[in-house]
Design an enzyme around this catalytic site. Structure first.
Site, mmCIF file in Angstrom:
data_model
loop_
_atom_site.group_PDB
_atom_site.id
_atom_site.type_symbol
_atom_site.label_atom_id
_atom_site.label_comp_id
_atom_site.label_asym_id
_atom_site.label_seq_id
_atom_site.Cartn_x
_atom_site.Cartn_y
_atom_site.Cartn_z
ATOM 1 N N ILE A 44 0.835 -1.203 0.000
ATOM 2 C CA ILE A 44 0.000 0.000 0.000
ATOM 3 C C ILE A 44 0.868 1.251 0.000
ATOM 4 O O ILE A 44 0.629 2.184 -0.778
ATOM 5 C CB ILE A 44 -0.945 -0.004 1.212
ATOM 6 C CG1 ILE A 44 -1.920 -1.180 1.118
ATOM 7 C CG2 ILE A 44 -1.714 1.317 1.298
ATOM 8 C CD1 ILE A 44 -2.777 -1.385 2.341
ATOM 9 N N ASP A 84 -8.313 7.600 9.543
ATOM 10 C CA ASP A 84 -9.338 6.617 9.175
ATOM 11 C C ASP A 84 -9.402 5.482 10.189
ATOM 12 O O ASP A 84 -10.314 4.666 10.153
ATOM 13 C CB ASP A 84 -9.036 6.054 7.776
ATOM 14 C CG ASP A 84 -10.131 5.148 7.258
ATOM 15 O OD1 ASP A 84 -11.316 5.541 7.346
ATOM 16 O OD2 ASP A 84 -9.823 4.041 6.773
ATOM 17 N N CYS A 97 -4.111 5.804 7.685
ATOM 18 C CA CYS A 97 -5.116 4.885 7.149
ATOM 19 C C CYS A 97 -4.681 3.439 7.380
ATOM 20 O O CYS A 97 -5.191 2.529 6.717
ATOM 21 C CB CYS A 97 -5.321 5.110 5.644
ATOM 22 S SG CYS A 97 -6.164 6.643 5.249
ATOM 23 N N ALA A 98 -3.731 3.231 8.287
ATOM 24 C CA ALA A 98 -3.166 1.892 8.476
ATOM 25 C C ALA A 98 -3.813 1.173 9.650
ATOM 26 O O ALA A 98 -4.685 0.322 9.476
ATOM 27 C CB ALA A 98 -1.656 1.989 8.653
ATOM 28 N N ALA A 127 -10.831 0.419 2.982
ATOM 29 C CA ALA A 127 -11.128 -0.656 2.025
ATOM 30 C C ALA A 127 -12.545 -0.556 1.475
ATOM 31 O O ALA A 127 -13.008 -1.470 0.788
ATOM 32 C CB ALA A 127 -10.932 -2.015 2.699
ATOM 33 N N HIS A 164 -13.000 4.141 9.355
ATOM 34 C CA HIS A 164 -12.287 2.982 8.801
ATOM 35 C C HIS A 164 -12.820 2.621 7.407
ATOM 36 O O HIS A 164 -13.265 1.499 7.146
ATOM 37 C CB HIS A 164 -12.386 1.778 9.736
ATOM 38 C CG HIS A 164 -11.205 0.854 9.615
ATOM 39 N ND1 HIS A 164 -10.653 0.200 10.693
ATOM 40 C CD2 HIS A 164 -10.455 0.472 8.540
ATOM 41 C CE1 HIS A 164 -9.628 -0.556 10.292
ATOM 42 N NE2 HIS A 164 -9.507 -0.390 8.995
ATOM 43 N N LEU A 165 -12.709 3.587 6.508
ATOM 44 C CA LEU A 165 -13.229 3.433 5.142
ATOM 45 C C LEU A 165 -12.156 3.037 4.136
ATOM 46 O O LEU A 165 -12.435 2.973 2.941
ATOM 47 C CB LEU A 165 -13.877 4.748 4.682
ATOM 48 C CG LEU A 165 -15.064 5.268 5.482
ATOM 49 C CD1 LEU A 165 -15.551 6.586 4.900
ATOM 50 C CD2 LEU A 165 -16.195 4.254 5.504
ATOM 51 N N ASP A 195 11.535 2.568 5.796
ATOM 52 C CA ASP A 195 11.115 1.163 5.801
ATOM 53 C C ASP A 195 12.373 0.315 5.993
ATOM 54 O O ASP A 195 13.258 0.328 5.139
ATOM 55 C CB ASP A 195 10.430 0.802 4.483
ATOM 56 C CG ASP A 195 9.786 -0.578 4.503
ATOM 57 O OD1 ASP A 195 10.406 -1.502 5.076
ATOM 58 O OD2 ASP A 195 8.688 -0.736 3.958
ATOM 59 N N GLU A 202 -11.902 1.018 18.284
ATOM 60 C CA GLU A 202 -12.931 1.059 17.253
ATOM 61 C C GLU A 202 -14.067 0.111 17.628
ATOM 62 O O GLU A 202 -13.813 -0.970 18.170
ATOM 63 C CB GLU A 202 -12.342 0.674 15.892
ATOM 64 C CG GLU A 202 -11.336 1.676 15.364
ATOM 65 C CD GLU A 202 -10.842 1.362 13.951
ATOM 66 O OE1 GLU A 202 -11.326 0.362 13.364
ATOM 67 O OE2 GLU A 202 -10.002 2.107 13.439
#
Length: 531
Positions: A154, A258, A232-233, A284, A281-282, A173, A263
């Site tokens: 991603i 996100d 968003c991870a 996906a 959490h959108l 990374d 949650e």
């Protein structure tokens, strides 16, 4: 009798039809996942369970699943599945690791734009009949520096899209090589440099012990003034309370989230703050992604239940039924060797060489290599499996080579792993004895014969008198019980290695006591999956 699958979350009719077309009896109850009691009551009637995120495959549910053989998660995250409990019961857990990558990457870019131009706030103001043009002064994306934490599947897509937007991209990374970074068009940096230089920061790493709180209060303080942060991870990668304080102080200009520490997120320190954009959490949640992962999980589960084929399994290697009895203990050995190297290595890996000696050279080395790579990556990517590991390694630009040769030593067969980083070369070798258990036979060129336990301590030291007594006394005083103790050295007075199999986890404070001895070069706690 046809195998039975329960679909307890929303899957498309096309996915449900795949089960039927392949001879699987399917019970489609998309609302059942929210009814824990009813689900536990009937789960014992099924061979497979197909889920998304609403169904929680807890230890209690798995205990009631007396006939269950496979759990298929339509999506990458398996936080809602108790994998150790499933593994104990011999239940395969599958996911679909690459079905929603583009969608999640696009959502991160969308949040970045929304935060940069304050779009949600401007929309609310305008629709309320206000015309506050001067209030919503934004910033351009073009020419800004984007810091990407995690440049895997991603994150790599985000890098590509950001470069297309005219951004300068810094990537942090540990598995990203210089060659791969150059090929991607990004600049590989350490985390501190990324924090200091990035105008925008976006996270794309899984939740592991190493990544939890990676944007801590201390690291947020290191960021460039005016930075904007996107996540968003996974919730928990960022200290939400610390970020909220940084936004209030003006150090951080905005954030797009996100995912959250808890949650569903009904409250958060970030809620209500100016220029914070939050979504439920959108990442996906697109029609294409939801359909892709649904179809993929139906195909994978059907192939396993009807043919015995295993793919994208979190807790089981992809091997055929014929190979399993012979290959299984060597799969475990390969995973252990990879895990040892992965836990010991701090610097980016450039090359991996795997030597298959003797009987191992005649086996399915592709499966063995996949298991080894999965073990190597798992310390950083918790949900990696034998299918996704080779792809991830390739994406990082790491060179992998296999060498096969006839028997050369006293063992009928062994596997030796050598990894080369930008700073050092490290090797470890192991074999399987007649009891089917993996054993270390060589580390850094030093021969030894050591059992593999769940909790171990690795100690490298100078070979001087009194070291065994020192280690035993230090651990004894710390109430650490030693189950097995193996030593090796290259020469008298030279380099020595100790591998200790202990009964439980070892605190860093105990390791610090060991390294306080001038003769001790390194002391590290290791954890292995030996089930």
């Amino acid at each position: 009798m046809a195998p039975r699958v329960l679909v307890s979350d929303e899957l498309s009719e096309t996915a449900v039809q795949i089960f039927r077309d392949r001879g699987v009896e399917v019970d489609f109850q998309p609302k059942l996942g929210k009814d824990k009691e009813k689900l536990a009551e009937i789960i014992g009637n099924y061979d497979g369970l197909a889920i998304r995120s609403a169904t929680k495959a807890t230890e209690k549910l798995i205990a009631a699943a007396t006939n269950l053989k496979v759990i298929g998660r339509a999506g990458i995250g398996v936080d809602n599945v108790d994998i150790p409990a499933a593994s104990k019961r011999g239940i395969i857990v599958m996911n679909t690791p690459f079905g929603n990558s583009i969608t999640t990457a696009e959502h991160a870019i969308a949040l970045m734009f929304a935060v940069a131009r304050q779009i949600p706030q401007a929309d609310v103001s305008t629709q309320a009949g206000k015309w506050e043009k001067s209030k919503f002064m934004g910033v351009e994306i073009t020419g800004k520096t984007l810091g990407v934490i995690g440049a895997g599947n991603i994150g790599g897509i985000v890098c590509k899209k950001a470069i297309g937007l005219g951004m300068h991209v810094l990537a942090y990374d540990p598995f990203l090589s210089n060659d791969r970074a150059q090929e991607m068009g990004v600049t590989k940096v350490e985390l501190d440099e990324l924090l200091a230089k990035a105008d925008f920061i976006t996270l794309h790493v899984p939740m592991t012990d190493k990544t939890r709180g990676i944007l801590s209060k201390e690291n947020i303080a290191k960021t460039k003034p005016g930075v904007r942060i996107i996540n968003c991870a996974r919730g928990g990668l960022v200290d939400e309370a610390a970020l909220a304080e940084a936004i209030k102080s003006g150090h951080v200009a905005g954030a797009g989230f996100d995912v959250f520490e808890v949650e569903p997120a009904t409250e958060s320190p970030l809620f209500g703050l100016p220029n914070v954009v939050c979504t439920p959490h959108l990442g996906a949640s697109t029609t294409e992604a939801q359909e892709n992962v649904a179809l993929q999980v139906a195909e994978q589960m059907s192939d396993y239940l009807m043919k015995g084929a295993v793919s994208n399994a979190i807790n089981m290697p992809s091997i055929t039924a014929e190979e399993a009895p012979i290959l299984k203990p060597f799969i475990r050995l390969a995973d252990v060797l990879g895990s040892f190297a992965g836990q010991m290595t701090e610097n980016p890996i450039k090359e991996i060489e795997i030597l298959y000696d003797g009987v191992t050279s005649t086996m399915n080395t592709k499966a063995l290599t996949s298991a080894l790579l999965a073990g190597l990556i798992r310390p950083l990517v918790a949900d990696v499996n034998m299918v996704s590991a080779p792809i991830m390694v390739k994406e990082k630009g790491i060179i992998v080579s296999e060498v096969k040769r006839d028997k050369t030593g006293v063992y009928d067969g062994y596997i030796k792993l050598t990894i080369t980083t930008e700073k050092q070369t490290r090797s470890v070798a192991g074999t399987v004895f007649s009891d089917g258990k993996p054993r270390f036979i060589q580390i850094k060129g030093i021969n030894m014969d050591a059992d593999v336990g769940q909790n171990m301590i690795y100690i490298s030291n100078t070979d001087v008198p009194g070291m065994i007594g020192f280690m035993g006394t230090t651990l004894g005083n710390a109430k650490v019980n030693i189950a097995n103790f193996q030593l090796g050295r290259d020469k008298e007075g030279g380099d020595a290695i100790a591998l200790l199999y202990v009964d439980g986890p070892v605190d860093q404070a105990v390791l610090n006591q060991l390294t306080a001895n001038p003769a001790v070069k390194q002391a590290k706690s290791l954890v292995f999956n030996v089930d």
